[in-house]
Design a protein around this motif. Structure first.
Motif, PDB file in Angstrom:
ATOM      1  N   ASN A  56       0.802  -1.346   0.200  1.00 39.24           N
ATOM      2  CA  ASN A  56       0.168  -0.100  -0.082  1.00 39.24           C
ATOM      3  C   ASN A  56       0.742   1.141   0.073  1.00 39.24           C
ATOM      4  OD1 ASN A  56      -2.708   0.999   0.257  1.00 39.24           O
ATOM      5  ND2 ASN A  56      -2.159   1.862   2.258  1.00 39.24           N
ATOM      6  N   LEU A 102     -10.639   1.072   4.629  1.00 42.12           N
ATOM      7  CA  LEU A 102      -9.286   0.476   5.352  1.00 42.12           C
ATOM      8  C   LEU A 102      -9.882   0.343   6.834  1.00 42.12           C
ATOM      9  CD1 LEU A 102      -6.414  -0.096   5.361  1.00 42.12           C
ATOM     10  CD2 LEU A 102      -6.186   2.353   6.039  1.00 42.12           C
ATOM     11  N   ARG A 103      -9.395  -0.843   7.279  1.00 48.23           N
ATOM     12  CA  ARG A 103      -9.934  -1.331   8.794  1.00 48.23           C
ATOM     13  C   ARG A 103      -8.894  -2.495   9.298  1.00 48.23           C
ATOM     14  NH1 ARG A 103     -15.171  -4.722   6.710  1.00 48.23           N
ATOM     15  NH2 ARG A 103     -13.938  -6.019   5.585  1.00 48.23           N
ATOM     16  N   LEU A 110      -3.707  -4.299   9.428  1.00 46.42           N
ATOM     17  CA  LEU A 110      -4.466  -3.497   8.617  1.00 46.42           C
ATOM     18  C   LEU A 110      -4.950  -4.322   7.510  1.00 46.42           C
ATOM     19  CD1 LEU A 110      -2.392   0.040   8.478  1.00 46.42           C
ATOM     20  CD2 LEU A 110      -4.770  -0.396   9.497  1.00 46.42           C
ATOM     21  N   SER A 111      -6.429  -3.921   7.059  1.00 43.75           N
ATOM     22  CA  SER A 111      -6.769  -4.721   5.798  1.00 43.75           C
ATOM     23  C   SER A 111      -6.117  -4.038   4.507  1.00 43.75           C
ATOM     24  CB  SER A 111      -8.290  -4.513   5.867  1.00 43.75           C
ATOM     25  OG  SER A 111      -8.744  -3.161   5.418  1.00 43.75           O
ATOM     26  N   SER A 113      -6.229  -1.632   1.337  1.00 44.57           N
ATOM     27  CA  SER A 113      -6.636  -0.277   1.533  1.00 44.57           C
ATOM     28  C   SER A 113      -7.791  -0.169   0.129  1.00 44.57           C
ATOM     29  CB  SER A 113      -5.629   0.584   1.180  1.00 44.57           C
ATOM     30  OG  SER A 113      -5.001   0.465  -0.281  1.00 44.57           O
TER      31      SER A 113
END
Length: 184
Positions: A56, A102-103, A110-111, A113
């Motif tokens: 990312n 994003l979570r 982090l997932s 993006s």
């Protein structure tokens, strides 16, 4: 990163062309989503650390930072749209479907993006790339990318269907042909 859309009268021509490309890509995506089979993997999966956070960062540096590695012209060539349209679609999808935001996952990681998810889905549409080929750049496994792709196509249909998803008229096509010579 979501950028607000400010439109000026000089950009109307570009917006019309972008709407046509958006329409074309959406129709292709609908056909692909309808034809895609739902595969379930029956064997246990091996975890692959895809370093998605670093991916990312690289994607943001390449295209989305204030001073990106690749300028807006290269962005347009690779994404088949202006950066402003990408950001507008991304903002709409994140608001429409929170799974694109994003979570953090259940492990606190982090997932992927929204930029990674949309980049994967849009490159599948724009280039006809298979899902497993995109793993090297967007760092998503094939099954994850196919799920994102199906959600993306369904969201586009649900969000923009009434306004943009119609067959192009002869006037749309002739207008696009006249304008396309100026874009590239």
């Amino acid at each position: 990163m979501i950028i607000s859309d400010s439109s000026s009268s000089g950009e109307e021509e570009n917006e019309e062309c972008e709407r046509f490309h958006h329409l074309r890509l959406s129709l292709i995506g609908r056909r692909l989503a309808e034809g895609a089979s739902s595969r379930r993997q029956t064997t246990s999966r091996r975890h692959i650390d895809r370093e998605r956070v670093e991916c990312n960062r690289r994607l943001m540096r390449d295209y989305f930072d204030p001073n990106p590695v690749y300028n807006a012209r290269i962005f347009r060539r690779r994404y088949r749209m202006q950066p402003r349209l990408f950001h507008r679609i991304m903002g709409d999808i994140v608001r429409f479907d929170p799974s694109f935001a994003l979570r953090r996952d259940s492990f606190g990681q982090l997932s992927l993006s929204p930029e990674q998810k949309l980049t994967g889905a849009m490159r599948m549409l724009a280039y006809g790339s298979p899902a497993d080929q995109l793993d090297e750049y967007v760092r998503m496994g094939e099954s994850t990318l196919m799920e994102v792709f199906r959600k993306f196509c369904n969201n586009i249909i649900n969000m923009y269907g009434a306004t943009y998803l119609r067959a192009p008229t002869p006037a749309d096509l002739s207008q696009h042909e006249r304008r396309s010579s100026f874009i590239w």
